[in-house]
Scaffold this motif. Structure first.
Motif, mmCIF file in Angstrom:
data_model
loop_
_atom_site.group_PDB
_atom_site.id
_atom_site.type_symbol
_atom_site.label_atom_id
_atom_site.label_comp_id
_atom_site.label_asym_id
_atom_site.label_seq_id
_atom_site.Cartn_x
_atom_site.Cartn_y
_atom_site.Cartn_z
ATOM 1 N N ASN A 104 43.060 45.396 45.727
ATOM 2 C CA ASN A 104 41.911 44.436 45.205
ATOM 3 C C ASN A 104 42.508 43.783 44.211
ATOM 4 O O ASN A 104 43.257 44.253 43.584
ATOM 5 C CB ASN A 104 40.682 44.950 45.093
ATOM 6 C CG ASN A 104 39.774 45.254 46.377
ATOM 7 O OD1 ASN A 104 39.565 44.192 47.060
ATOM 8 N ND2 ASN A 104 39.253 46.371 46.571
ATOM 9 N N ALA A 105 42.104 42.586 43.604
ATOM 10 C CA ALA A 105 42.726 41.793 42.713
ATOM 11 C C ALA A 105 42.671 42.586 41.356
ATOM 12 O O ALA A 105 43.475 42.345 40.645
ATOM 13 C CB ALA A 105 42.077 40.492 42.654
ATOM 14 N N SER A 106 41.614 43.423 41.282
ATOM 15 C CA SER A 106 41.548 44.096 39.832
ATOM 16 C C SER A 106 42.746 45.131 39.552
ATOM 17 O O SER A 106 43.091 45.333 38.405
ATOM 18 C CB SER A 106 40.287 45.019 40.039
ATOM 19 O OG SER A 106 40.257 45.831 40.937
ATOM 20 N N MET A 107 43.594 45.355 40.637
ATOM 21 C CA MET A 107 44.640 46.178 40.519
ATOM 22 C C MET A 107 45.725 45.250 39.760
ATOM 23 O O MET A 107 46.755 46.215 39.393
ATOM 24 C CB MET A 107 45.075 46.821 41.903
ATOM 25 C CG MET A 107 43.987 47.755 42.678
ATOM 26 S SD MET A 107 43.887 49.108 41.640
ATOM 27 C CE MET A 107 45.534 49.909 42.273
ATOM 28 N N PHE A 115 51.381 47.080 35.704
ATOM 29 C CA PHE A 115 50.133 46.678 36.620
ATOM 30 C C PHE A 115 49.910 47.961 37.170
ATOM 31 O O PHE A 115 50.452 48.869 37.565
ATOM 32 C CB PHE A 115 50.373 45.810 37.494
ATOM 33 C CG PHE A 115 50.450 44.223 36.996
ATOM 34 C CD1 PHE A 115 50.355 43.904 35.481
ATOM 35 C CD2 PHE A 115 50.145 43.021 37.821
ATOM 36 C CE1 PHE A 115 50.425 42.720 35.041
ATOM 37 C CE2 PHE A 115 50.067 41.856 37.428
ATOM 38 C CZ PHE A 115 50.145 41.571 35.957
ATOM 39 N N LYS A 116 48.587 48.101 37.361
ATOM 40 C CA LYS A 116 47.973 49.326 38.113
ATOM 41 C C LYS A 116 48.182 49.136 39.628
ATOM 42 O O LYS A 116 48.580 50.309 40.137
ATOM 43 C CB LYS A 116 46.330 49.001 37.927
ATOM 44 C CG LYS A 116 45.696 49.152 36.541
ATOM 45 C CD LYS A 116 44.072 49.257 36.780
ATOM 46 C CE LYS A 116 43.642 47.940 36.860
ATOM 47 N NZ LYS A 116 42.325 47.977 36.713
ATOM 48 N N SER A 117 48.393 47.912 39.933
ATOM 49 C CA SER A 117 49.039 47.955 41.521
ATOM 50 C C SER A 117 50.382 48.534 41.583
ATOM 51 O O SER A 117 50.627 49.220 42.635
ATOM 52 C CB SER A 117 49.194 46.754 41.854
ATOM 53 O OG SER A 117 49.847 45.751 40.962
ATOM 54 N N VAL A 118 51.268 48.505 40.548
ATOM 55 C CA VAL A 118 52.265 48.957 40.690
ATOM 56 C C VAL A 118 52.331 50.524 40.407
ATOM 57 O O VAL A 118 53.142 51.322 41.199
ATOM 58 C CB VAL A 118 53.713 48.179 39.655
ATOM 59 C CG1 VAL A 118 54.863 49.199 39.470
ATOM 60 C CG2 VAL A 118 53.644 46.878 39.843
ATOM 61 N N GLN A 119 51.755 51.085 39.513
ATOM 62 C CA GLN A 119 51.590 52.495 39.188
ATOM 63 C C GLN A 119 50.962 53.060 40.543
ATOM 64 O O GLN A 119 51.254 54.293 40.705
ATOM 65 C CB GLN A 119 50.556 52.689 38.133
ATOM 66 C CG GLN A 119 50.100 54.220 37.861
ATOM 67 C CD GLN A 119 51.632 54.807 37.107
ATOM 68 O OE1 GLN A 119 52.622 54.828 37.654
ATOM 69 N NE2 GLN A 119 51.264 55.433 36.096
ATOM 70 N N GLU A 176 40.664 38.306 50.403
ATOM 71 C CA GLU A 176 39.257 38.754 50.012
ATOM 72 C C GLU A 176 39.383 39.949 49.525
ATOM 73 O O GLU A 176 39.969 41.056 49.922
ATOM 74 C CB GLU A 176 38.459 38.293 51.310
ATOM 75 C CG GLU A 176 38.294 37.057 51.758
ATOM 76 C CD GLU A 176 37.219 36.825 52.783
ATOM 77 O OE1 GLU A 176 36.601 37.929 53.343
ATOM 78 O OE2 GLU A 176 37.119 35.674 53.522
ATOM 79 N N GLU A 177 38.359 40.230 48.459
ATOM 80 C CA GLU A 177 37.870 41.559 48.115
ATOM 81 C C GLU A 177 37.314 42.243 49.123
ATOM 82 O O GLU A 177 36.745 41.884 50.023
ATOM 83 C CB GLU A 177 36.889 41.450 46.969
ATOM 84 C CG GLU A 177 37.582 40.555 45.804
ATOM 85 C CD GLU A 177 38.678 41.445 44.929
ATOM 86 O OE1 GLU A 177 38.407 42.168 44.251
ATOM 87 O OE2 GLU A 177 39.792 40.835 45.309
ATOM 88 N N GLU A 178 37.441 43.813 48.948
ATOM 89 C CA GLU A 178 36.871 44.628 49.949
ATOM 90 C C GLU A 178 36.269 45.801 49.105
ATOM 91 O O GLU A 178 37.059 46.427 48.477
ATOM 92 C CB GLU A 178 37.769 45.123 51.043
ATOM 93 C CG GLU A 178 37.544 45.943 52.081
ATOM 94 C CD GLU A 178 38.280 46.317 53.139
ATOM 95 O OE1 GLU A 178 38.065 46.957 54.205
ATOM 96 O OE2 GLU A 178 39.623 45.957 52.711
ATOM 97 N N SER A 179 35.278 46.117 49.478
ATOM 98 C CA SER A 179 34.301 47.367 48.858
ATOM 99 C C SER A 179 35.030 48.503 49.381
ATOM 100 O O SER A 179 35.646 48.732 50.325
ATOM 101 C CB SER A 179 33.009 47.330 49.218
ATOM 102 O OG SER A 179 32.418 47.427 50.494
ATOM 103 N N VAL A 204 37.118 49.514 40.993
ATOM 104 C CA VAL A 204 36.207 48.415 40.508
ATOM 105 C C VAL A 204 35.740 48.214 41.976
ATOM 106 O O VAL A 204 34.571 47.771 41.950
ATOM 107 C CB VAL A 204 37.242 47.268 40.308
ATOM 108 C CG1 VAL A 204 36.593 46.107 40.375
ATOM 109 C CG2 VAL A 204 37.703 47.810 38.766
ATOM 110 N N SER A 205 36.251 48.646 43.139
ATOM 111 C CA SER A 205 35.750 48.463 44.453
ATOM 112 C C SER A 205 34.368 49.467 44.829
ATOM 113 O O SER A 205 34.192 49.356 45.894
ATOM 114 C CB SER A 205 36.783 48.374 45.596
ATOM 115 O OG SER A 205 37.471 49.710 45.405
#
Length: 306
Positions: A104-107, A115-119, A176-179, A204-205
């Protein structure tokens, strides 16, 4: 699923995943000794069993007992001891690790190192190398902006395919975001045969329905949670003015007052706190890391625990 490695230039390892780094993480796992784990009758059991049968892995020899298969006699030990001994073999059951990766975008946020996405991708790659070394097949499900499935594969090829998928998914933009609850529902039909599940997310999700979905997974597979957070989400920042950029717009946030810093941290860190609290409440194995930490030990602790 056949997956070609990304044709885009390798990421910088900070805001974009570096495929070269993910592949190189194999060296860290090579220095870690995977534990031999006991299987249980339930599907959640890992791969190795203490039941002795006609498996391929030799376990030990013991004195011959009436009814033992004479084809399993240990002739060398029998000759040395002068007493009949039987070889016992440890039956192996192939384990499967499914990694649920939040995209999700928050990552795509970070103030320290990456970034959190990279970690998260680094942690997932380490988990893949660890699983491969432990003799497990590894697969992954991306949820959020990227919604893809990497079907379980074993050995070095499985871990290498995972690294390629992680870099490929990170290159995707938009979506799109996904819960978390929706992601778990989508993953539900993929859990057949999976002995372990590792969820990697910033929380966040994590929505209100996630608790019930996690409960559904727990009887079917051994579930562990790795919460990835930024330093600003874990502790109030030092006093000062902080530049923030979002969607091309840049602004400064004044955080000189103690109360304001605490409120800022609580609002920013609501996701990680929510997922950590839920994992703890459900009695799951979980760890929390920031974006500058080495994820090797937390991943090994989560996957190495019995």
């Amino acid at each position: 699923m056949s997956l070609a490695l990304p044709t885009r230039p390798d990421g910088d390892g900070r805001v974009r995943v570096s495929l070269a780094e993910l592949l190189a993480l194999r060296g860290r796992i090579a220095r870690v000794r995977p534990p031999r784990q006991d299987s249980r009758a339930a599907p959640a059991g890992p791969q190795a069993s203490r039941l002795y049968g006609r498996g391929m892995d030799y376990a030990e020899s013991r004195v011959y007992q009436p009814g033992d298969d004479v084809r399993r006699l240990d002739w060398r030990l029998t000759a040395r001891s002068g007493e009949l001994h039987t070889k016992l073999f440890q039956e192996e059951r192939e384990g499967r690790l499914l990694i649920l990766l939040d995209t999700n975008a928050s990552m795509r946020f970070g103030t320290r190192a990456r970034f959190k996405s990279v970690q998260a991708a680094r942690a997932a790659a380490l988990a893949g190398w660890y699983a491969a070394r432990a003799g497990e097949r590894v697969g992954a499900l991306a949820f959020g902006a990227s919604r893809h499935l990497l079907r379980p594969r074993g050995g070095v090829h499985g871990a290498t395919a995972l690294c390629g998928a992680l870099a490929h998914w990170d290159a995707a933009v938009g979506g799109e975001e996904e819960s978390l609850s929706d992601a778990l529902a989508r993953a539900g039909r993929l859990l057949h045969g999976a002995s372990r599940v590792l969820l990697v997310s910033d929380g966040v999700s994590c929505d209100a329905s996630a608790r019930a979905r996690l409960r559904d997974v727990m009887p079917r597979a051994s579930l562990a949670v790795l919460v990835v957070a930024d330093a600003l989400e874990l502790a109030p920042p030092p006093p000062g003015r902080y530049p923030l950029e979002h969607a091309g717009q840049r602004r400064e946030v004044d955080l000189h007052g103690a109360r304001r810093r605490a409120e800022f941290q609580q609002a920013l860190g609501a996701g990680p706190a929510r997922l950590s609290g839920l994992a703890q409440a459900l009695g799951l194995r979980w760890r929390e890391i920031d974006t500058s930490a080495d994820p090797t030990d937390p991943v090994v602790q989560l996957l190495g625990a019995r």
